[in-house]
Design an enzyme around this catalytic site. Structure first.
Site, PDB file in Angstrom:
ATOM      1  N   HIS A 400      34.313  37.446  40.995  1.00  0.00           N
ATOM      2  CA  HIS A 400      34.835  36.591  42.064  1.00  0.00           C
ATOM      3  C   HIS A 400      35.811  35.595  41.460  1.00  0.00           C
ATOM      4  O   HIS A 400      35.612  35.125  40.345  1.00  0.00           O
ATOM      5  CB  HIS A 400      33.691  35.833  42.770  1.00  0.00           C
ATOM      6  CG  HIS A 400      34.104  35.265  44.068  1.00  0.00           C
ATOM      7  ND1 HIS A 400      34.654  34.006  44.181  1.00  0.00           N
ATOM      8  CD2 HIS A 400      34.111  35.798  45.309  1.00  0.00           C
ATOM      9  CE1 HIS A 400      34.949  33.779  45.445  1.00  0.00           C
ATOM     10  NE2 HIS A 400      34.634  34.862  46.151  1.00  0.00           N
ATOM     11  N   GLU A 453      30.004  41.283  48.631  1.00  0.00           N
ATOM     12  CA  GLU A 453      30.224  42.633  49.148  1.00  0.00           C
ATOM     13  C   GLU A 453      29.145  43.625  48.713  1.00  0.00           C
ATOM     14  O   GLU A 453      28.961  44.648  49.347  1.00  0.00           O
ATOM     15  CB  GLU A 453      31.586  43.165  48.671  1.00  0.00           C
ATOM     16  CG  GLU A 453      32.739  42.229  48.913  1.00  0.00           C
ATOM     17  CD  GLU A 453      33.268  42.297  50.324  1.00  0.00           C
ATOM     18  OE1 GLU A 453      32.549  42.827  51.182  1.00  0.00           O
ATOM     19  OE2 GLU A 453      34.378  41.826  50.564  1.00  0.00           O
TER      20      GLU A 453
HETATM   21  C1  LIG Z   1      37.297  39.635  43.198  1.00  0.00           C
HETATM   22  C2  LIG Z   1      38.323  39.804  42.084  1.00  0.00           C
HETATM   23  C3  LIG Z   1      39.603  40.339  42.680  1.00  0.00           C
HETATM   24  C4  LIG Z   1      38.584  38.439  41.430  1.00  0.00           C
HETATM   25  O1  LIG Z   1      39.521  38.666  40.470  1.00  0.00           O
HETATM   26  P1  LIG Z   1      40.260  37.578  39.562  1.00  0.00           P
HETATM   27  O2  LIG Z   1      39.697  36.243  39.687  1.00  0.00           O
HETATM   28  O3  LIG Z   1      41.707  37.700  39.837  1.00  0.00           O
HETATM   29  O4  LIG Z   1      39.897  38.110  38.132  1.00  0.00           O
HETATM   30  P2  LIG Z   1      40.840  38.981  37.229  1.00  0.00           P
HETATM   31  O5  LIG Z   1      41.409  40.110  38.009  1.00  0.00           O
HETATM   32  O6  LIG Z   1      41.771  38.033  36.567  1.00  0.00           O
HETATM   33  O7  LIG Z   1      39.775  39.559  36.205  1.00  0.00           O
HETATM   34  C5  LIG Z   1      39.353  38.876  35.038  1.00  0.00           C
HETATM   35  C6  LIG Z   1      38.744  39.890  34.080  1.00  0.00           C
HETATM   36  O8  LIG Z   1      37.504  40.348  34.615  1.00  0.00           O
HETATM   37  C7  LIG Z   1      37.558  41.748  34.845  1.00  0.00           C
HETATM   38  N1  LIG Z   1      36.930  42.024  36.132  1.00  0.00           N
HETATM   39  C8  LIG Z   1      36.962  41.247  37.241  1.00  0.00           C
HETATM   40  N2  LIG Z   1      36.234  41.830  38.204  1.00  0.00           N
HETATM   41  C9  LIG Z   1      35.754  42.976  37.691  1.00  0.00           C
HETATM   42  C10 LIG Z   1      34.959  44.001  38.228  1.00  0.00           C
HETATM   43  N3  LIG Z   1      34.503  43.950  39.481  1.00  0.00           N
HETATM   44  N4  LIG Z   1      34.648  45.057  37.447  1.00  0.00           N
HETATM   45  C11 LIG Z   1      35.098  45.124  36.167  1.00  0.00           C
HETATM   46  N5  LIG Z   1      35.863  44.169  35.607  1.00  0.00           N
HETATM   47  C12 LIG Z   1      36.194  43.109  36.375  1.00  0.00           C
HETATM   48  C13 LIG Z   1      39.023  42.103  34.901  1.00  0.00           C
HETATM   49  O9  LIG Z   1      39.228  43.454  34.517  1.00  0.00           O
HETATM   50  C14 LIG Z   1      39.606  41.138  33.901  1.00  0.00           C
HETATM   51  O10 LIG Z   1      39.344  41.642  32.608  1.00  0.00           O
HETATM   52  P3  LIG Z   1      40.430  41.477  31.450  1.00  0.00           P
HETATM   53  O11 LIG Z   1      40.377  40.023  31.093  1.00  0.00           O
HETATM   54  O12 LIG Z   1      39.929  42.397  30.379  1.00  0.00           O
HETATM   55  O13 LIG Z   1      41.771  41.881  32.002  1.00  0.00           O
HETATM   56  C15 LIG Z   1      37.767  40.791  41.014  1.00  0.00           C
HETATM   57  O14 LIG Z   1      36.592  40.292  40.447  1.00  0.00           O
HETATM   58  C16 LIG Z   1      37.570  42.186  41.557  1.00  0.00           C
HETATM   59  O15 LIG Z   1      38.511  42.981  41.585  1.00  0.00           O
HETATM   60  N6  LIG Z   1      36.310  42.530  42.007  1.00  0.00           N
HETATM   61  C17 LIG Z   1      36.062  43.835  42.567  1.00  0.00           C
HETATM   62  C18 LIG Z   1      36.463  43.859  44.033  1.00  0.00           C
HETATM   63  C19 LIG Z   1      35.508  43.101  44.904  1.00  0.00           C
HETATM   64  O16 LIG Z   1      34.305  43.199  44.767  1.00  0.00           O
HETATM   65  N7  LIG Z   1      36.080  42.322  45.837  1.00  0.00           N
HETATM   66  C20 LIG Z   1      35.333  41.506  46.764  1.00  0.00           C
HETATM   67  C21 LIG Z   1      35.520  40.066  46.438  1.00  0.00           C
HETATM   68  S1  LIG Z   1      34.454  39.018  47.408  1.00  0.00           S
END
Ligand SMILES: CC(C)(COP(=O)(O)OP(=O)(O)OC[C@H]1O[C@@H](n2cnc3c(N)ncnc32)[C@H](O)[C@@H]1OP(=O)(O)O)[C@@H](O)C(=O)NCCC(=O)NCCS
Length: 515
Positions: A400, A453
């Site tokens: 998140h 989710e």
């Molecule tokens: C929700 C979300 C978009 C937040 O992303 P964010 O704050 O932008 O975090 P980032 O995309 O910068 O990710 C940071 C790191 O954690 C990792 N990461 C984040 N969520 C992850 C997940 N669900 N599974 C695996 N790795 C994940 C990323 O790959 C990244 O790794 P890196 O540093 O090696 O590149 C992200 O956690 C995600 O894609 N989750 C899955 C989708 C989901 O469940 N969405 C519903 C949200 S309520």
């Protein structure tokens, strides 16, 4: 860290909670867990006499559930022994540093070996009035992480603490104790309704659930012309049509009263639209709203054409309440940006729907359930998850932007799922635990836990909501949050128009002649 009124830095003793809820190592975990629930605390400190010897937290209870342990297991088997502690005379900032650095949410306060209090992240946030670290950013980071773009009194999310609220109330507590209509009223009016106000509000909403004829007539065509489109995409088109058919004018040109009326109409009718589109898509008759049924029961009735079991209606209602609002998430921000241009309310809601539909925002619950189905049995979880992470895939339902600890919505929905039971619940809990372990191993330091989710799909599935309706169901509650923000933005508006850092080839270059 805020200073006390006398200018001195606050100490741990100033902010700690006491008396501490404690347990002994030889008592049953079930008893300790009951005490945590009753006293509304996230941990118990395990003591021998006055001396702390361990700590048992909600997270340990998840591990325990995932390992299929029984409630008669002993606290000593599951606690974290020898927890880090702070002294009462220490500056509160040192407790904050330890909590943040190690990802703890609770630290016992120990004076000469004797337990005297406990500091929780919530104590620190509330009493020491620390701004969440994410709000302190000065540079504009990618994805606007932590950037404050507006003031709101609708609600907020405290990511380090794992807490969010609507107005001044804990959102999870509202989901556990109130109806959706009450919370909707709270968001619009800033206070919970009296009995008379609730009845008046319910009566005001009931007729607005009926789909306006101009829109109803067009629904079969929308459903037929894009038969494979997800119901949320069809909703996007339908809300756009509704704004035009009902003559919604730019928010800049209408009164706050008229805008509020439009907001109520759109929120009240969205569940009816979604169910109508879903049913038309599958060749069923549209089911009319039932004025006497509460919001969630009416929603399920319109979807399945049968009055739902009370358990299912309540579980869906709790899910809906827990997802009404959540800070400046992408779709809420989108709706506010559109409103800031003075555009009409339907335009802002359509923008919100578009943002919510993405898998990184609201589109994840069906994928999370799909992941569980793919995994199938717990013995396959480790290789499946390891492969996925190593391939660079994201585990849906984990991670998140704001929460760096358990998402309180997922904690609540896990207990709703447990209450409902069903084939997926045990597997989900075990997969959750395995995924958290593997994310910690393969993505160290990213602090990735379950988000809303993950259990949303399990809860909705158990209540008979088909997976194609998961994200639409999310939209049917979030529209209340969007519109509360639209009203707030319109009431004190300034165009939201940020800047970007240009990184292309240096201008001005001569424009080549056309070939
Ligand atoms: C929700 C979300 C978009 C937040 O992303 P964010 O704050 O932008 O975090 P980032 O995309 O910068 O990710 C940071 C790191 O954690 C990792 N990461 C984040 N969520 C992850 C997940 N669900 N599974 C695996 N790795 C994940 C990323 O790959 C990244 O790794 P890196 O540093 O090696 O590149 C992200 O956690 C995600 O894609 N989750 C899955 C989708 C989901 O469940 N969405 C519903 C949200 S309520």
């Amino acid at each position: 860290m805020a200073a006390a009124a006398d200018g001195k830095a606050r100490t741990v003793a100033d902010i700690m909670s006491k008396p501490v809820v404690t347990a002994t190592a030889d008592e049953a975990v079930a008893d300790a867990a009951n005490r945590m629930r009753e006293q509304r605390v996230g941990s118990v400190v395990v003591v021998e006499g006055d001396r702390p010897v361990g700590i048992l937290t909600e997270r340990d209870l998840v591990r325990l559930a995932a390992a299929r342990a029984t409630g008669s297991d002993l606290v000593g088997q599951w606690m974290t022994p020898d927890p880090d502690a702070v002294e009462p005379a220490a500056e509160a900032s040192s407790a904050f540093a330890a909590l943040a650095e190690h990802g703890y949410r609770h630290i016992p306060v120990v004076d000469h070996g004797k337990l005297v209090g406990i500091v929780s992240m919530r104590d620190l946030m509330r009493i020491a009035q620390i701004q969440p670290a994410e709000s302190l950013a000065h540079e504009v980071p990618r994805g606007l992480e932590g950037v404050i773009v507006a003031e709101t009194d609708i609600g907020d999310v405290r990511g380090l603490e794992g807490f969010y609220h609507y107005r001044q109330y804990d959102a999870v507590e509202l989901a556990e104790t109130r109806t959706l209509e009450d919370v909707w009223y709270l968001l619009y009016n800033g206070e919970l309704p009296s009995l008379a106000a609730r009845n008046a509000f319910t009566e005001e909403i009931a007729p607005l659930r009926v789909i306006p004829p101009a829109v109803l007539d067009a629904l079969p065509q929308i459903a037929e012309s894009a038969p494979d489109a997800p119901p949320l995409d069809q909703l996007r088109t339908t809300v756009s049509l509704m704004g035009a058919a009902l003559g919604f004018r730019p928010s800049l040109d209408i009164s706050a009263t008229e805008l509020r009326q439009q907001a109520l109409s759109v929120c009240a009718v969205v569940p009816s639209l979604l169910c109508a589109l879903y049913r038309l898509k599958h060749g069923f008759e549209v089911v009319e709203p039932e004025p006497d049924l509460p919001y969630a029961a009416n929603y399920l009735k319109m979807m399945k054409d049968e009055v739902p079991e009370p358990d299912h209606a309540r579980a869906v209602e709790q899910y809906l309440i827990s997802t009404i609002d959540h800070g400046f998430n992408a779709s809420t921000f989108t709706a506010r940006v559109i409103t800031s241009t003075g555009a009409d309310l339907a335009a802002a809601v359509v923008g919100g729907i578009g943002a919510l539909s993405g898998p990184l925002h609201g589109g994840a619950p069906s994928r999370a359930l799909g992941m569980l189905e793919d995994i199938g049995t717990i013995d396959k979880a480790e290789p499946w998850i390891r492969d996925a992470i190593e391939r660079g895939d994201r585990l849906m339902g984990f991670g998140h932007r704001v929460y760096k600890t358990d998402d309180p919505r997922s904690v609540m929905l896990r207990s709703v799922a447990e209450r409902l039971g069903g084939p997926n619940v045990e597997l989900a809990k075990q997969v959750e635990q395995k995924a958290i372990e593997l994310l910690a191993e393969l993505k160290p330091g990213r602090k990735l836990y379950t988000n809303v989710e993950f259990y949303a799909g399990i809860v909705m599935d158990a209540c008979g909501v088909p997976s194609e309706m998961f994200t639409p169901t999310f939209a049917s509650s979030r529209v209340i949050g969007w519109t509360a923000h639209i009203l707030e933005q319109a009431a004190d508006n300034r165009l939201i128009r940020p800047s970007a850092h240009y990184v292309g080839p240096p201008p001005p270059q001569p424009v080549p002649a056309a070939e």
